[in-house]
Design an enzyme around this catalytic site. Structure first.
Site, PDB file in Angstrom:
ATOM      1  N   SER A 124       0.888  -1.258   0.082  1.00 50.13           N
ATOM      2  CA  SER A 124       0.140  -0.024   0.025  1.00 50.13           C
ATOM      3  C   SER A 124       0.940   1.254  -0.014  1.00 50.13           C
ATOM      4  CB  SER A 124      -0.819   0.000   1.256  1.00 50.13           C
ATOM      5  OG  SER A 124      -1.527   1.313   1.406  1.00 50.13           O
ATOM      6  N   TYR A 148      -2.466  -0.441  10.480  1.00 55.21           N
ATOM      7  CA  TYR A 148      -2.359  -0.838   8.943  1.00 55.21           C
ATOM      8  C   TYR A 148      -1.141  -0.073   8.371  1.00 55.21           C
ATOM      9  CZ  TYR A 148      -3.979  -0.989   4.056  1.00 55.21           C
ATOM     10  OH  TYR A 148      -4.141  -1.377   2.598  1.00 55.21           O
ATOM     11  N   LYS A 165       1.576  -2.627   6.622  1.00 52.22           N
ATOM     12  CA  LYS A 165       2.012  -2.481   5.154  1.00 52.22           C
ATOM     13  C   LYS A 165       3.357  -1.941   4.734  1.00 52.22           C
ATOM     14  CE  LYS A 165      -1.838  -3.761   3.025  1.00 52.22           C
ATOM     15  NZ  LYS A 165      -1.741  -5.010   2.145  1.00 52.22           N
TER      16      LYS A 165
END
Length: 283
Positions: free
Chosen positions: A149, A162, A166
């Site tokens: 990401s 998150y 990533k």
């Protein structure tokens, strides 16, 4: 550089985690359309079965399998590998794509952090470590594609678990490719897929229709394939809102925080807002 036409071909095998929807299902449909045998892994029995039925229309029932798999569990991934090898014999493409994105803050419940790390990061690590050795040993060309990401590179404020997961996928995949390219006689390469704004179940929220700024999952997979044909490691996807030059400047600014000894995340710091805007507007 391996010609991907030697990989995306009839009789070869692709395994996609998070394959029941979104980018994973779009990739599975592409691989199936190229004549490959496809195994999709995901949670949610009905959703997984529906996705498998869509793939069977493309590739035929004999070339499709769907295995309910929790990528947060190493045992579940090992069971997936055994099932795929028993059915298809070997694997040529592994796409570690499963991911979740519930909101977190620094002090949000531990269970939320643990779950994101277990799926987004350890799912990729354990998926690679489970399938990778036999992919190398069968001696045929292949790919390991890990879905990262942009949030793992520029790490914007909000949802730190998150972003960290990533970021870990990026670092792991870089290390993986370094090791793979130094395996004597090895024919497996690693690639980091970095989607832009894609309209999927992970991003749609309450929206029923795709926003104009977003790409479809199919557009993202088309770009991924074009990038793989060029031999790209970093598959940095644009979307309908953010072009590559803007992404490049955002990433360069983030790296510059260290080099210039600015405050972390200075792009969002009130004292640097004008400087960042000037940097972004440079030609």
């Amino acid at each position: 550089m391996t010609n991907i036409q030697d990989i995306f071909k009839k009789s070869n095998v692709a395994v996609i985690t998070g394959g029941a929807s979104g980018i994973g299902l779009a990739a599975a449909k592409y691989f199936a359309g190229r004549g490959m045998s496809v195994a999709i892994a995901d949670l949610g029995g009905d959703r997984l079965a529906d996705a498998a039925n869509e793939l069977k229309i493309i590739a035929g029932e004999e070339n499709v399998m769907a295995v309910e798999t929790d990528v947060a569990s190493r045992d579940s991934l090992e069971a997936l590998e055994r099932a795929v090898l028993q059915r298809f014999g070997r694997v040529h493409v592994l796409m570690n794509n499963a991911g979740i994105g519930p909101e977190t803050s620094i002090f949000s419940p531990q269970a939320n952090w643990d779950h994101i790390f277990a799926v987004n990061l350890m799912g990729v690590i354990n998926g690679t470590r489970t399938f990778g050795p036999k992919m190398l040993s069968h001696g045929e060309p292949g790919l390991i594609i890990n879905t990262g990401s942009k949030q793992g590179i520029t790490t914007p404020p909000g949802n730190p678990a998150y972003n960290i997961s990533k970021s870990g996928v990026k670092v792991f995949t870089e290390a993986l490719e370094h090791e793979l390219r130094n395996v004597e006689g090895g024919k497996i390469s690693a690639h980091l897929l970095i989607p832009g704004f894609v309209f999927t179940g992970l991003t749609k929220g309450d929206r029923a229709e795709k926003p104009a700024a977003a790409w479809t999952a199919e557009q993202t997979v088309d770009f991924m394939v074009e990038s793989l044909e060029r031999g790209d490691f970093y598959i940095l996807c644009p979307d309908n809102d953010v072009a590559r030059p803007v992404d490049e400047r955002r990433m360069a600014w983030a790296a510059g925080d260290i080099i210039e000894n600015r405050p972390p995340l200075s792009r969002w710091h009130k004292d640097y807002a004008d400087k960042f805007k000037a940097f972004l507007d440079q030609k």
